[in-house]
Motif scaffolding. Structure first.
Motif, PDB file in Angstrom:
ATOM      1  N   MET A 258      -1.565   2.857   2.688  1.00 31.49           N
ATOM      2  CA  MET A 258      -1.827   4.061   1.994  1.00 31.49           C
ATOM      3  C   MET A 258      -2.385   4.862   3.365  1.00 31.49           C
ATOM      4  O   MET A 258      -3.494   4.692   3.788  1.00 31.49           O
ATOM      5  N   LEU A 259      -1.745   6.259   3.710  1.00 33.55           N
ATOM      6  CA  LEU A 259      -2.129   6.759   4.549  1.00 33.55           C
ATOM      7  C   LEU A 259      -3.018   8.155   4.087  1.00 33.55           C
ATOM      8  O   LEU A 259      -2.650   8.500   2.910  1.00 33.55           O
ATOM      9  N   VAL A 260      -3.514   8.853   4.966  1.00 31.33           N
ATOM     10  CA  VAL A 260      -4.341   9.970   4.533  1.00 31.33           C
ATOM     11  C   VAL A 260      -3.540  11.160   3.824  1.00 31.33           C
ATOM     12  O   VAL A 260      -3.706  11.601   3.037  1.00 31.33           O
ATOM     13  N   GLY A 261      -2.196  11.185   4.426  1.00 33.67           N
ATOM     14  CA  GLY A 261      -1.033  12.105   4.248  1.00 33.67           C
ATOM     15  C   GLY A 261      -0.809  11.507   2.571  1.00 33.67           C
ATOM     16  O   GLY A 261      -0.507  12.624   1.756  1.00 33.67           O
ATOM     17  N   ASP A 262      -0.771  10.557   2.260  1.00 27.75           N
ATOM     18  CA  ASP A 262      -0.583  10.205   0.817  1.00 27.75           C
ATOM     19  C   ASP A 262      -1.399  10.794  -0.055  1.00 27.75           C
ATOM     20  O   ASP A 262      -1.108  10.941  -1.318  1.00 27.75           O
ATOM     21  N   ILE A 263      -2.748  10.675   0.262  1.00 32.41           N
ATOM     22  CA  ILE A 263      -3.883  11.183  -0.751  1.00 32.41           C
ATOM     23  C   ILE A 263      -3.761  12.803  -0.503  1.00 32.41           C
ATOM     24  O   ILE A 263      -3.910  13.314  -1.658  1.00 32.41           O
ATOM     25  N   TYR A 264      -3.476  13.268   0.436  1.00 36.89           N
ATOM     26  CA  TYR A 264      -3.811  14.888   0.649  1.00 36.89           C
ATOM     27  C   TYR A 264      -2.351  15.441   0.757  1.00 36.89           C
ATOM     28  O   TYR A 264      -2.158  16.538   1.196  1.00 36.89           O
ATOM     29  N   GLY A 265      -1.529  15.060  -0.010  1.00 36.89           N
ATOM     30  CA  GLY A 265      -0.106  15.601  -0.124  1.00 36.89           C
ATOM     31  C   GLY A 265       0.607  15.760   1.263  1.00 36.89           C
ATOM     32  O   GLY A 265       1.479  16.938   1.351  1.00 36.89           O
ATOM     33  N   GLY A 266       0.578  14.916   1.889  1.00 36.99           N
ATOM     34  CA  GLY A 266       1.173  14.977   3.319  1.00 36.99           C
ATOM     35  C   GLY A 266       0.418  15.961   4.282  1.00 36.99           C
ATOM     36  O   GLY A 266       1.027  15.942   5.507  1.00 36.99           O
ATOM     37  N   LEU A 267      -0.875  16.238   4.117  1.00 32.86           N
ATOM     38  CA  LEU A 267      -1.589  17.068   5.138  1.00 32.86           C
ATOM     39  C   LEU A 267      -2.700  16.289   5.642  1.00 32.86           C
ATOM     40  O   LEU A 267      -3.019  15.160   5.252  1.00 32.86           O
ATOM     41  N   ASP A 268      -3.082  16.985   6.748  1.00 30.17           N
ATOM     42  CA  ASP A 268      -4.176  16.263   7.406  1.00 30.17           C
ATOM     43  C   ASP A 268      -5.563  16.399   6.951  1.00 30.17           C
ATOM     44  O   ASP A 268      -5.687  17.547   5.986  1.00 30.17           O
TER      45      ASP A 268
ATOM     46  N   SER B 267      -5.295   0.022   4.285  1.00 31.76           N
ATOM     47  CA  SER B 267      -4.528  -1.194   4.717  1.00 31.76           C
ATOM     48  C   SER B 267      -3.879  -1.931   3.408  1.00 31.76           C
ATOM     49  O   SER B 267      -4.701  -2.328   2.529  1.00 31.76           O
ATOM     50  N   PHE B 268      -2.517  -1.975   3.357  1.00 32.44           N
ATOM     51  CA  PHE B 268      -1.914  -2.518   2.383  1.00 32.44           C
ATOM     52  C   PHE B 268      -2.249  -1.730   1.028  1.00 32.44           C
ATOM     53  O   PHE B 268      -1.913  -2.472  -0.225  1.00 32.44           O
ATOM     54  N   GLY B 269      -2.814  -0.616   1.097  1.00 31.10           N
ATOM     55  CA  GLY B 269      -3.228   0.278  -0.159  1.00 31.10           C
ATOM     56  C   GLY B 269      -1.966   0.542  -1.193  1.00 31.10           C
ATOM     57  O   GLY B 269      -2.261   0.654  -2.546  1.00 31.10           O
ATOM     58  N   LYS B 270      -0.725   0.741  -0.571  1.00 30.91           N
ATOM     59  CA  LYS B 270       0.289   1.297  -1.477  1.00 30.91           C
ATOM     60  C   LYS B 270       0.706   0.176  -2.544  1.00 30.91           C
ATOM     61  O   LYS B 270       1.499   0.250  -3.420  1.00 30.91           O
ATOM     62  N   THR B 271       0.523  -1.208  -2.141  1.00 33.77           N
ATOM     63  CA  THR B 271       1.047  -2.347  -2.826  1.00 33.77           C
ATOM     64  C   THR B 271       0.316  -2.381  -4.027  1.00 33.77           C
ATOM     65  O   THR B 271       0.753  -3.066  -5.052  1.00 33.77           O
ATOM     66  N   ILE B 272      -0.735  -1.733  -4.491  1.00 32.30           N
ATOM     67  CA  ILE B 272      -1.731  -1.826  -5.721  1.00 32.30           C
ATOM     68  C   ILE B 272      -0.768  -1.258  -6.783  1.00 32.30           C
ATOM     69  O   ILE B 272      -0.555  -1.535  -7.825  1.00 32.30           O
ATOM     70  N   SER B 273      -0.358   0.166  -6.513  1.00 35.72           N
ATOM     71  CA  SER B 273       0.118   0.828  -7.541  1.00 35.72           C
ATOM     72  C   SER B 273       1.808   0.714  -7.576  1.00 35.72           C
ATOM     73  O   SER B 273       2.421   1.236  -8.554  1.00 35.72           O
TER      74      SER B 273
ATOM     75  N   LEU C 238       3.606  -5.496  10.626  1.00 34.85           N
ATOM     76  CA  LEU C 238       3.091  -4.294  11.298  1.00 34.85           C
ATOM     77  C   LEU C 238       1.791  -3.987  10.816  1.00 34.85           C
ATOM     78  O   LEU C 238       0.850  -3.359  11.296  1.00 34.85           O
ATOM     79  N   SER C 239       1.659  -4.041   9.377  1.00 32.97           N
ATOM     80  CA  SER C 239       0.503  -3.363   8.615  1.00 32.97           C
ATOM     81  C   SER C 239      -0.391  -4.351   8.786  1.00 32.97           C
ATOM     82  O   SER C 239      -1.518  -4.162   8.991  1.00 32.97           O
ATOM     83  N   LEU C 240      -0.425  -5.888   8.833  1.00 33.86           N
ATOM     84  CA  LEU C 240      -1.176  -6.659   9.217  1.00 33.86           C
ATOM     85  C   LEU C 240      -1.816  -6.507  10.625  1.00 33.86           C
ATOM     86  O   LEU C 240      -3.105  -6.538  10.946  1.00 33.86           O
ATOM     87  N   LEU C 241      -1.077  -6.281  11.628  1.00 30.90           N
ATOM     88  CA  LEU C 241      -1.474  -6.100  13.026  1.00 30.90           C
ATOM     89  C   LEU C 241      -2.437  -4.749  13.034  1.00 30.90           C
ATOM     90  O   LEU C 241      -3.363  -4.923  13.875  1.00 30.90           O
ATOM     91  N   ARG C 242      -2.016  -3.568  12.511  1.00 31.77           N
ATOM     92  CA  ARG C 242      -2.682  -2.704  12.614  1.00 31.77           C
ATOM     93  C   ARG C 242      -3.990  -2.766  11.779  1.00 31.77           C
ATOM     94  O   ARG C 242      -5.012  -2.230  12.442  1.00 31.77           O
TER      95      ARG C 242
END
Length: 901
Positions: free
Chosen positions: A307-317, A331-337, A352-356
Motif C-alpha cells: 500500500m503506497l502513499v498515493g493509494d491513500i491520497y488518490g495518487g498524490l504526494d 508493506s503487503f498492505g494491499k493484500t488485506i483488502s 520485491l515487496s519482502l526485500l523493500r
C-alpha cells in the motif's frame, strides 16, 4: 678540500649524536613526529621470524563492478596461513591465500642462471616469490560437502598447490583452521572426520570488526555509496576512520559501534534480516536459493502488493511531511483488502515487496542507532546485500530520508566476507597490528609538500628539510646502535637464512682440537678471474706487511677481538658452549698472530688480505657462522624503510646530477663498516647515523682521488648510444652500504640498459653482505621500485607472481636482468686469482667493473688492472692507511676510474 675530514665532521657534529638521541627520546615520550609516523608505516620487521601479511600496494583485481573480487598483494613475500572460514546459518564464507606461481623459485633460478651464464647453480637457497592474492568463495551451509570437496581439491590444507609444502610433498601435522560463526562449533566434528583438521573458533563480533577494519584501512576502492542506481567509490581518510557504525546483515542483524582496532560494542540488532527474507520468500515463492529469490525481485512490481502513499491520497504526494506518492505506507498492505490467494500474486512482486520491507527496516534502525551515538557514517556488510542494487538503494534511501541527508550509508565490495577476513587476520602470525599497511599518502622528496601539482619547499639539496629519507634514517639510528640481541640458543645464528657452505672445503683452517697453531690453507681449486689484465703479474695486496706494518695491524686486530667475540657469542645465543668456543677462538687467533710476529714467513707470502681472512677462518673453525647476523638484519631493515624516499628524490634530478648523487651515496654509505675500528668507536658513542648524515652533507668534491668527470663522460657521453653490456658490482657491507649506496647505482645502470650482476661473498665476513642474503634484500627493495622488480624477475632473483596480472606489468617490455653471484670468498678482501666458477662465467660478457669498499678497492686491488673499464669507490676509514696510500686523512674518499683504451 678540508685539511682533515675527521676534524670537520666532529666539529660539525659537536654534541649532535647526544642531541639526536635526546630528541628521539622526547618524541617517544610524547606524540610521534610526522616523519616518525611516516617511517613506521613502511617499517619492515624482517628480523622477526613470524611471517607477516604485507598490504603495501594491495589492490582489487578486476573491474569496478566485480563482486567479491580477488585482492592482489603485489609485495607479499612471506608464506602465510592460507585459509579461514565463516560458517553461518545460511552460508559458508571462505577466504584463502595463493601464489599462483607457475615455477618453483629454485626452478626459476636455475633456468635463468643457465640461460644467462651458461651454467647451473643448484646449490643456492630458494629464491623469494613476490606477490599473491586473497580469494573469496561462498557455499550454502546446506551444501557443506561441496565446501569440503573444494578445500580438498585445492589442497588448501597444505597451503595450496603452489605452496612450498605442497611441492615438497610434506604433510603437516595437527592442522588448525581458523573459523568463526555458529557453524564452527556445529560442524567441527565433520571437518575433523572428512579433512583431519581442527577448527579453532574465533569470536564472531571480533572477526566482523577486524575484517571491516582490514578492508577500510588497506584496500582502495572497497567502500562506496549507492543511491538511485548510481555507485560512487569513497576515499577513506585513514586519520578519520573511527568511530563508525558497522551493520552486519546476515541471517539476523548486528549493529556495532566501532571506535578503533579491537575497540567496539554491539549496541543493537534485529531478528529481521537476511534469514527472514530467505525464509519467508521460500515459503511464499517456492524459490530454491537466495540468489534465485533476489533475481526474482529484479523483475517485480511491489505496487501490486504494498500500500503506497498515493493509494491513500488518490495518487498524490503527501508533501507536507515529505512523502512521495510512491512511498510505501504499508508493506503487503494491499493484500488485506483484496480477495486473492497467495497463488494469485506473482512471485516476482512478492520477492520485491519482502526485500523493500526488510531493507527499509534495517536502514531505519541503523540510522536511529547512528543518531543515538552521533555518527555520520554507516557501513553495511553481510551476505544479505550481495551487491544487489535495489537493496542498497532502499537502505540508502531510508538512511538519507530519516537523517535528512546528514548521515550516509556506505557499502563494501566484500561485504559478505567480513567475518571470514577477520578470522584470517586472527592467525597469531599476522594479526592486524603486524600488517604492513599501505597508507594512501604521497611520498615527498626531501620533505617538500605537493601543492597544486607542484613541489614546494626547500631545495632538493637542503639536508635540513623536515621530512626526508635521510631524516627518517637518522630517526632509525637508535635501532642500529642498540645492544645486539641474543640469537636463539642452539641455532646457527643464521636467522631466516640457510647456513652457507664452502664448496669442497675451499676455505678452511687446520687448527687442531688441541688449539695447536696450524697453517691456513687456501686450496687453489677456484678459477682465475678472466678479466685480469695480466694474471701472472697480478698482486692483490696493496701494502706488504713488513715488520712495522704487521705490528700495527696486530694491535688493531687484537684491540678489535673483545667486541668481535661479544657479537659472535651473542649470535649463538650466549650459551655456555658459545662462550667456550669464543674463548677458544681468541686463543687460536692470538696464537696465529703470535707465530706470525715471530716468523712472518710462517705461512708463506702474507699480506693484509690474508691476515683478515685468517681471522674469518678462525671464527668459522669454531663454528661462528655469522657473528654479525643480527646487526646486518637490523641495518637492512632501517635502510630499506627509507629507500623508496631516496629513489623518489633521485628521480627528480637530471641525469648528470643523479649520477653524482649516486656516487656520493655509495661513498657516504660505505662508512657503515664494522671492520673499521674508527667506525666501531663511533657506533659505541651512538653517533654513527649522524656521522653518516654529516659525511654525506660534507662530501664535497674534489675527493682524494677524483675521476668522477671521466666516469661521467664515459657513462653519459661516450656510451650514451651504446651503454655497457654487463656491469659487475662488487658489494661490501650490509645495511646502508648496499641498500642506499649500491642498489640505487645498480638501478641507474639498469635504466641505461646494462645487465647488472651483484657480486657478494660466499661466506659471511664481519657485516659484509653475502650472496645468500642479497635476494631477500632485493625482494624487499623491489616492492617499491618497478625497475628493480622487473630486473630481478628477469635475472631469476625472485618469482613475480603478479607478472601478467597487474595492469602496469602486463605490457611492460622485457627488462635487462639483475643477477647475483657469489665470489668464492669469505673475507672482507678479494683475490682475483681465486674466484668462484659462477663469477668467472658472469665476467665473460662484462665490460664494466665497480669495486666498492676498503677491503676490495683499497686493501686489495687498488693497483689491479683489468681488461675492461673499472671504477673503484671507497671511503678510507683508517688514518694510517690514508697516510700510507695518499698522505691523506681518515674519511677521505676515492673515486678511481680506469678506462681501457
Amino acid at each position: 678540500m678540508a685539511a682533515n675530514n675527521s676534524d670537520s665532521i666532529q666539529e660539525e657534529l659537536g654534541e649532535g649524536g647526544v642531541g639526536v638521541k635526546h630528541e628521539a627520546e622526547e618524541e617517544a615520550e610524547g606524540a610521534p613526529s610526522s616523519a616518525a609516523q611516516a617511517t613506521a608505516t613502511t617499517m619492515l620487521p624482517r628480523s622477526s621470524s613470524r611471517p607477516q601479511l604485507d598490504l603495501s600496494g594491495a589492490a582489487i583485481h578486476g573491474t569496478l563492478e566485480d563482486r567479491n573480487p580477488t585482492i592482489l598483494l603485489p609485495n607479499q613475500s612471506d608464506d602465510i596461513s592460507h585459509l579461514a572460514l565463516d560458517i553461518g546459518g545460511s552460508l559458508i564464507k571462505l577466504v584463502y591465500f595463493s601464489r599462483h606461481a607457475e615455477l618453483s623459485t629454485e626452478d626459476k633460478r636455475k633456468i635463468s642462471t643457465k640461460r644467462r651464464l651458461g651454467m647451473f647453480n643448484g646449490g643456492r637457497r630458494s629464491y623469494p616469490i613476490l606477490g599473491g592474492r586473497l580469494h573469496f568463495v561462498k557455499f550454502e551451509t546446506g551444501k557443506l560437502n561441496e565446501c569440503l570437496d573444494f578445500i580438498s581439491s585445492k589442497q588448501l590444507l597444505r597451503g595450496g598447490v603452489d605452496s612450498p609444502s605442497w611441492r615438497s610433498g610434506a604433510q603437516p601435522d595437527n592442522i588448525v583452521i581458523k573459523a568463526t560463526g555458529g557453524g564452527a562449533y556445529k560442524y567441527a566434528d565433520l571437518f575433523k572426520e572428512r579433512l583431519g583438521v581442527s577448527l579453532e573458533k574465533e569470536d564472531e563480533m571480533d572477526c566482523l570488526v577486524s575484517g571491516a577494519n582490514f578492508l577500510l584501512k588497506a584496500i582502495r576502492h572497497e567502500a562506496f555509496t549507492h543511491m538511485d542506481g548510481h555507485k560512487e567509490y569513497v576515499q577513506i581518510d585513514q586519520n578519520d576512520l573511527f568511530p563508525f557504525l558497522l551493520v552486519n546483515v546476515g541471517s539476523g542483524v548486528s549493529i556495532i559501534k566501532v571506535d578503533g582496532h579491537g575497540k567496539f560494542q554491539r549496541v543493537s540488532g534485529t531478528n529481521v534480516g537476511g534469514g527472514t527474507y530467505w525464509g519467508l520468500g521460500r515459503l511464499m515463492t517456492k524459490c530454491k536459493s537466495f540468489d534465485e529469490l533476489l533475481e526474482l525481485s529484479q523483475r517485480g512490481d511491489n505496487s501490486t502488493i504494498d500500500m503506497l502513499v498515493g493509494d491513500i491520497y488518490g495518487g498524490l504526494d503527501y508533501s507536507k511531511i515529505g512523502l512521495s506518492a510512491s512511498t510505501i505506507a504499508s508493506s503487503f498492505g494491499k493484500t488485506i483488502s483484496e480477495n486473492k490467494e497467495l497463488s494469485d500474486y506473482r512471485p516476482e512482486d512478492i520477492s520485491l515487496s519482502l526485500l523493500r520491507m526488510i531493507s527499509y527496516n534495517i536502514g531505519q534502525i541503523s540510522y536511529l542507532n547512528a543518531l543515538r551515538y552521533g555518527l555520520k557514517r554507516i557501513f553495511f556488510g553481510g551476505f544479505f546485500i550481495r551487491g544487489h542494487a535495489y537493496t542498497m538503494d532502499t537502505i540508502s534511501f531510508a538512511v538519507n530520508f530519516w537523517s535528512k541527508g546528514e548521515a550516509q550509508a556506505m557499502f563494501l565490495r566484500h561485504e559478505g566476507f567480513l567475518g571470514a577476513l577477520g578470522a584470517f587476520m586472527s592467525y597469531e602470525k599476522h594479526g592486524l597490528d603486524d600488517l604492513r599497511v599501505h597508507h594512501l599518502v604521497e611520498r615527498f622528496p626531501m620533505g617538500a609538500p605537493y601543492v597544486g601539482g607542484k613541489i614546494h619547499g626547500p631545495p632538493l639539496g637542503d639536508l635540513n628539510a623536515k621530512i626526508s629519507w635521510m631524516e627518517k634514517f637518522v630517526q632509525k639510528g637508535t635501532q642500529i646502535i642498540a645492544p645486539v640481541p641474543m640469537g636463539v640458543p642452539a641455532t646457527t645464528g643464521m636467522g631466516g637464512f640457510e647456513r652457507p657452505t664452502s664448496k669442497g672445503d675451499i676455505l678452511r683452517s687446520d687448527a687442531s682440537a688441541a688449539l695447536n697453531v696450524g697453517v691456513l690453507h687456501l686450496v687453489p681449486t677456484l678459477d682465475v678471474f678472466p678479466l685480469l689484465e695480466d694474471p701472472k703479474t697480478y698482486e692483490p695486496n696493496t701494502i706488504d706487511l713488513d715488520q712495522d706494518e704487521f705490528k700495527y695491524w696486530f694491535k688493531v686486530l687484537s684491540d678489535h677481538l673483545p667486541d668481535l667475540v661479544d657479537k659472535a657469542v651473542a649470535s649463538e645465543g650466549g650459551t655456555d658452549d658459545a662462550e667456550r668456543r669464543g674463548d677458544a677462538f681468541v686463543h687460536a687467533f692470538s696464537a696465529h698472530l703470535a707465530r706470525l710476529m715471530e716468523e712472518p714467513a710462517a705461512y708463506g707470502k702474507f699480506g693484509l688480505a690474508n691476515l683478515l681472512e685468517l681471522r674469518e677462518e678462525c671464527l668459522r673453525e669454531f663454528q661462528f657462522v655469522d657473528a654479525y647476523i643480527s646487526i646486518k638484519q637490523r641495518e637492512n631493515e632501517a635502510s630499506l624503510a627509507v629507500l623508496p624516499d631516496l629513489l623518489m628524490e633521485l628521480d627528480t634530478m637530471n641525469e648528470e646530477a643523479r649520477l653524482l648523487a649516486l656516487i656520493e651515496g655509495v661513498l657516504a654509505a660505505n662508512i657503515f663498516d664494522w671492520g673499521s675500528r674508527a667506525c666501531v668507536e663511533l657506533y659505541h658513542k651512538g653517533t654513527i647515523i649522524e656521522i653518516y648524515r654529516m659525511s654525506r652533507k660534507k662530501m664535497q668534491r674534489p675527493w682524494r682521488i677524483d675521476d668522477f668527470d671521466m666516469f661521467k663522460k664515459r657513462m653519459l657521453t661516450d656510451r650514451k648510444d651504446q651503454p655497457y653490456k654487463r656491469a659487475l658490482l662488487f658489494v661490501d657491507n650490509s645495511g646502508a652500504d648496499v641498500v642506499l649506496g649500491m642498489l640505487p647505482l645498480a638501478r641507474e645502470l639498469l635504466r641505461h640498459g646494462t645487465e647488472v650482476v651483484l657480486v657478494a661473498n660466499s661466506l659471511p665476513a664481519l657485516n659484509d653482505v653475502t650472496a645468500n642474503e642479497l635476494p631477500e634484500i632485493i625482494a624487499e627493495a623491489s616492492k617499491h621500485c618497478g625497475i628493480l622488480r622487473k630486473a630481478a624477475e628477469a635475472g631469476g632473483l625472485l618469482v613475480d607472481a603478479m607478472a601478467g596480472i597487474q595492469d602496469d606489468l602486463k605490457d611492460a617490455p622485457e627488462s635487462v636482468p639483475l643477477m647475483v653471484v657469489e665470489n668464492g670468498c669469505g673475507s672482507p678482501c678479494i683475490d682475483f686469482r681465486q674466484v668462484s666458477s659462477e663469477l668467472a662465467a658472469a665476467a665473460k660478457d662484462a665490460d664494466l667493473l665497480i669495486l666498492e669498499g676498503m677491503g676490495r678497492a683499497l686493501h686489495t686491488n687498488l693497483n689491479a688492472r683489468f681488461k675492461c673499464d673499472a671504477l673503484k669507490l671507497a671511503m678510507v676509514k683508517n688514518q694510517r692507511l690514508a697516510e700510507k696510500l695518499f698522505n691523506g686523512n681518515i674519511y677521505d674518499c676515492i673515486c678511481k676510474f680506469e678506462p681501457i683504451s
